[in-house]
Write a protein that holds these residues in place. Structure first.
Motif, short mmCIF file in Angstrom:
data_model
loop_
_atom_site.label_atom_id
_atom_site.label_comp_id
_atom_site.label_asym_id
_atom_site.label_seq_id
_atom_site.Cartn_x
_atom_site.Cartn_y
_atom_site.Cartn_z
N PRO A 2 17.96 27.64 -16.62
CA PRO A 2 17.82 27.51 -17.96
C PRO A 2 16.84 26.29 -18.19
CG PRO A 2 19.81 26.50 -17.07
CD PRO A 2 19.23 27.30 -16.07
N TRP A 3 16.07 26.10 -19.30
CA TRP A 3 15.25 24.83 -19.49
C TRP A 3 15.87 23.89 -20.19
CZ3 TRP A 3 10.32 25.75 -18.53
CH2 TRP A 3 9.85 26.99 -18.61
N PRO A 4 15.42 22.59 -19.62
CA PRO A 4 16.16 21.56 -20.07
C PRO A 4 15.85 21.26 -21.61
CG PRO A 4 14.38 20.96 -18.31
CD PRO A 4 14.40 22.44 -18.96
N PHE A 5 17.00 20.96 -22.32
CA PHE A 5 17.08 20.88 -23.71
C PHE A 5 17.84 19.78 -24.14
CE2 PHE A 5 18.91 22.10 -27.75
CZ PHE A 5 17.66 22.20 -28.75
N ALA A 6 17.64 18.98 -25.30
CA ALA A 6 18.54 18.03 -25.70
C ALA A 6 18.50 17.93 -27.03
CB ALA A 6 18.23 16.70 -25.11
N LYS A 7 19.22 17.63 -27.72
CA LYS A 7 19.41 17.49 -29.17
C LYS A 7 20.23 16.15 -29.69
CE LYS A 7 20.91 20.18 -33.36
NZ LYS A 7 19.86 19.74 -34.13
N THR A 8 19.70 15.50 -30.60
CA THR A 8 20.09 14.43 -31.13
C THR A 8 21.57 14.67 -32.14
OG1 THR A 8 19.08 14.52 -33.15
CG2 THR A 8 18.09 13.25 -31.31
N ASP A 27 12.90 23.73 -11.85
CA ASP A 27 12.71 24.20 -13.42
C ASP A 27 11.35 24.50 -13.51
OD1 ASP A 27 15.35 23.16 -14.30
OD2 ASP A 27 14.38 21.22 -14.35
N LEU A 28 10.43 24.22 -12.59
CA LEU A 28 8.98 24.58 -12.45
C LEU A 28 8.61 25.91 -11.61
CD1 LEU A 28 7.43 21.02 -11.73
CD2 LEU A 28 8.10 22.08 -14.15
N ALA A 29 9.77 26.46 -10.90
CA ALA A 29 9.51 27.53 -10.02
C ALA A 29 9.55 28.75 -10.52
CB ALA A 29 10.91 27.64 -8.93
N ALA A 40 7.83 26.37 -6.48
CA ALA A 40 7.12 25.49 -7.41
C ALA A 40 5.73 25.21 -6.98
CB ALA A 40 7.83 24.12 -7.79
N GLU A 41 4.72 25.67 -7.64
CA GLU A 41 3.24 25.52 -7.13
C GLU A 41 2.73 24.27 -7.41
OE1 GLU A 41 1.62 27.75 -5.50
OE2 GLU A 41 3.04 29.29 -5.45
N PRO A 42 2.18 23.59 -6.47
CA PRO A 42 1.22 22.15 -6.84
C PRO A 42 0.46 22.38 -8.07
CG PRO A 42 0.61 23.09 -4.95
CD PRO A 42 1.37 24.13 -5.19
N GLY A 43 0.18 21.24 -8.55
CA GLY A 43 -0.95 21.25 -9.60
C GLY A 43 -0.41 20.41 -10.91
#
Length: 88
Positions: A2-8, A27-29, A40-43
């Motif tokens: 899952p993508w990081p997500f936050a809501k107020t 999360d980047l992989a 997860a690739e460098p860059g």
């Protein structure tokens, strides 16, 4: 993953709230079929923040080296080569 997500919470006019979240290499992989692994690739990576597609802020960071985040297992790999059917 899952993508990081936050809501107020429900904010009153003029009120603000600080939200924090962390990104991991996982999360980047993306899946590398040749290695049967999530990597997860460098860059350079950029995070876009906003209340919609109209981003209010961006932040960039570098991943210095390739990170193997999860090794998959070839549990269903065929034992015999597969000959695919083609049109003649």
């Amino acid at each position: 993953m899952p993508w990081p997500f936050a809501k107020t919470r429900l904010l009153q006019p003029g009120e603000s709230q600080t939200l924090t979240f962390s990104l991991s290499a996982g999360d980047l992989a993306s899946y590398d079929a040749a290695r049967s692994a999530w990597v997860a690739e460098p860059g350079s990576y950029t995070v876009h923040l906003g209340s919609s597609s109209a981003f209010k802020q961006t932040s960039a960071f570098e991943l210095e080296k390739k990170v193997l985040t999860e090794q998959a297992h070839k549990a269903l790999t065929p034992r015999e080569p597969i000959t695919e059917l083609t049109k003649k």
